[in-house]
Design an enzyme around this catalytic site. Sequence first.
Site, PDB file in Angstrom:
ATOM      1  N   ARG A   3      42.983  47.252  42.706  1.00 39.55           N
ATOM      2  CA  ARG A   3      43.685  46.241  43.500  1.00 39.55           C
ATOM      3  C   ARG A   3      44.744  45.593  42.615  1.00 39.55           C
ATOM      4  O   ARG A   3      44.438  44.779  41.755  1.00 39.55           O
ATOM      5  CB  ARG A   3      42.653  45.194  43.965  1.00 39.55           C
ATOM      6  CG  ARG A   3      43.172  44.222  44.989  1.00 39.55           C
ATOM      7  CD  ARG A   3      42.227  43.018  45.061  1.00 39.55           C
ATOM      8  NE  ARG A   3      42.451  42.123  43.942  1.00 39.55           N
ATOM      9  CZ  ARG A   3      41.521  41.372  43.385  1.00 39.55           C
ATOM     10  NH1 ARG A   3      40.288  41.384  43.804  1.00 39.55           N
ATOM     11  NH2 ARG A   3      41.827  40.568  42.373  1.00 39.55           N
TER      12      ARG A   3
ATOM     13  N   HIS B 154      43.223  39.164  45.442  1.00 43.50           N
ATOM     14  CA  HIS B 154      42.234  39.521  46.470  1.00 43.50           C
ATOM     15  C   HIS B 154      42.791  39.203  47.868  1.00 43.50           C
ATOM     16  O   HIS B 154      42.783  40.024  48.763  1.00 43.50           O
ATOM     17  CB  HIS B 154      40.941  38.746  46.212  1.00 43.50           C
ATOM     18  CG  HIS B 154      39.976  38.806  47.343  1.00 43.50           C
ATOM     19  ND1 HIS B 154      39.245  39.930  47.621  1.00 43.50           N
ATOM     20  CD2 HIS B 154      39.665  37.895  48.288  1.00 43.50           C
ATOM     21  CE1 HIS B 154      38.501  39.714  48.697  1.00 43.50           C
ATOM     22  NE2 HIS B 154      38.739  38.485  49.116  1.00 43.50           N
TER      23      HIS B 154
ATOM     24  N   TYR C  34      41.261  35.307  36.033  1.00 47.93           N
ATOM     25  CA  TYR C  34      40.076  36.076  35.639  1.00 47.93           C
ATOM     26  C   TYR C  34      40.354  37.490  35.129  1.00 47.93           C
ATOM     27  O   TYR C  34      39.458  38.152  34.666  1.00 47.93           O
ATOM     28  CB  TYR C  34      39.050  36.112  36.778  1.00 47.93           C
ATOM     29  CG  TYR C  34      39.575  36.653  38.103  1.00 47.93           C
ATOM     30  CD1 TYR C  34      39.672  38.019  38.328  1.00 47.93           C
ATOM     31  CD2 TYR C  34      39.977  35.789  39.120  1.00 47.93           C
ATOM     32  CE1 TYR C  34      40.152  38.514  39.532  1.00 47.93           C
ATOM     33  CE2 TYR C  34      40.465  36.270  40.334  1.00 47.93           C
ATOM     34  CZ  TYR C  34      40.545  37.636  40.522  1.00 47.93           C
ATOM     35  OH  TYR C  34      41.029  38.118  41.704  1.00 47.93           O
TER      36      TYR C  34
HETATM   37  C1  LIG Z   1      28.477  38.273  53.755  1.00 48.40           C
HETATM   38  C2  LIG Z   1      29.664  37.720  52.986  1.00 48.40           C
HETATM   39  N1  LIG Z   1      29.474  37.175  51.778  1.00 48.40           N
HETATM   40  C3  LIG Z   1      30.522  36.668  51.078  1.00 48.40           C
HETATM   41  C4  LIG Z   1      31.789  36.719  51.610  1.00 48.40           C
HETATM   42  C5  LIG Z   1      32.984  36.164  50.831  1.00 48.40           C
HETATM   43  N2  LIG Z   1      33.800  37.293  50.332  1.00 48.40           N
HETATM   44  C6  LIG Z   1      34.950  37.629  50.952  1.00 48.40           C
HETATM   45  S1  LIG Z   1      35.676  38.943  50.207  1.00 48.40           S
HETATM   46  C7  LIG Z   1      34.475  39.050  49.039  1.00 48.40           C
HETATM   47  C8  LIG Z   1      34.538  40.132  47.971  1.00 48.40           C
HETATM   48  C9  LIG Z   1      34.453  41.514  48.535  1.00 48.40           C
HETATM   49  O1  LIG Z   1      34.682  42.458  47.539  1.00 48.40           O
HETATM   50  P1  LIG Z   1      34.684  44.000  47.833  1.00 48.40           P
HETATM   51  O2  LIG Z   1      33.569  44.363  48.762  1.00 48.40           O
HETATM   52  O3  LIG Z   1      34.721  44.716  46.530  1.00 48.40           O
HETATM   53  O4  LIG Z   1      36.024  44.268  48.663  1.00 48.40           O
HETATM   54  P2  LIG Z   1      37.556  44.011  48.246  1.00 48.40           P
HETATM   55  O5  LIG Z   1      37.924  42.659  48.808  1.00 48.40           O
HETATM   56  O6  LIG Z   1      37.660  44.081  46.775  1.00 48.40           O
HETATM   57  O7  LIG Z   1      38.360  45.072  48.922  1.00 48.40           O
HETATM   58  C10 LIG Z   1      33.516  38.066  49.232  1.00 48.40           C
HETATM   59  C11 LIG Z   1      32.334  37.882  48.365  1.00 48.40           C
HETATM   60  C12 LIG Z   1      31.951  37.271  52.896  1.00 48.40           C
HETATM   61  N3  LIG Z   1      33.131  37.359  53.482  1.00 48.40           N
HETATM   62  N4  LIG Z   1      30.873  37.793  53.562  1.00 48.40           N
END
Ligand SMILES: Cc1ncc(C[n+]2csc(CCOP(=O)(O)OP(=O)(O)O)c2C)c(N)n1
Length: 380
Positions: A264, A268, A277
Amino acid sequence: MTQTRHEPTGQAAMKMHQLITADGTRVHDELLDPFVQDVDRDALISLYRDMVVVRRIDVEATALQRQGQLALWPPMLGQEASQVGSVHAMDQDDFIFPTYRENGVAYLRGAKFPGIMGTWRGNMNTGWDPYQLNMATPQIIIGSQTLHATGYAMGIAMEGRETLAIAYLGDGATSQGDVHESMVFAASFQAPVIFFCQNNHWAISEPVGLQSAVPIAGRAQGYGIPGLQVDGNDVLAVLAAVRWAARRARTGGGPSFIEAVTYRMGPHTTADDPTRYRGVTELEEWAAKDPLSRLRTHLANAGMLDDAAQAGIEAEADAVAAELRDACINMPDPEPMTVFDDIYAEDHSVLDREREQYRRYLASFEGQLGAGQQVQGSAS
Ligand SMILES: Cc1ncc(C[n+]2csc(CCOP(=O)(O)OP(=O)(O)O)c2C)c(N)n1
């Protein structure tokens, strides 16, 4: 408590499948080669053009968010090969279950800009009809779309159809209970589902090494699901890997798990500041593995892409970006009460109550405005 940051120790033990290296060289892979034998010059150009277009969409949308035209945007910068390669491997009747980041996939599936941008502008709950596109709307709850995809795939198997479901997920999502439950059900019922994990190395500020001591693709094997690791910045390899998994699904082979190793490049979401970070060196290392430049080099070296063709593709991408901007800026503001539309198939008492509460809440502003006008009036 001190947290342990692992480098995925089994990383070296897992073969990362690749067809085009970062410097644009075509290499061979026994498993993947048979799945791309039909990919000629036109098909490669089409993959390249789509990557240029989705990058342009991403850059334009990020700019629109910074200009206050969008509430939020989740950049896909760096993940173009994973998005484009995977969607090119699908048939139109295969059902896609995305996260929030698959806006390139949505565009290539046929979603229109008022729909794609409306959600991120905060104007619409739903940007498209899932049954028209065979693509569910963006899922913010991490990992839950894998349950939906698995359930849908179990339905496909029961009906004996030859389609499949694909769930997109991130590396962070593989730490969620929903994903593990999905994999248990998918394996038990041999559901025709592809778990397509884009390991972009970060779950907001959490590095993948903190979440998994082994390669992410290795997790699937514990459920009896074949796990394949592919270079997620190599569009040809992604296309081949997803075709491999699709063939398994269509021929009764059951679920597959693909870990597309990508990065990425942006934040985010536009609400995040990655400089807090992550280091610049890491970013530079991944910039050298850019998915667009490697295919451009490969095509140019093979005499398949000259300056005029490149300029034509860029002009096409600019036109798409202009269309996006236009759709976004000229979108009418919604009537506030429509926020309750398209949530449930049928009304119910809780929705009725919430609708009534919101109606009274909006009416309270009208009262305040009246009072304010009186105050202004009395002061003059
Ligand atoms: C059940 C849940 N827990 C926490 C969150 C908050 N949250 C939003 S994005 C994220 C990180 C997701 O990372 P990843 O699965 O690696 O996907 P990326 O965004 O890197 O594509 C989190 C913890 C959420 N949306 N849903």
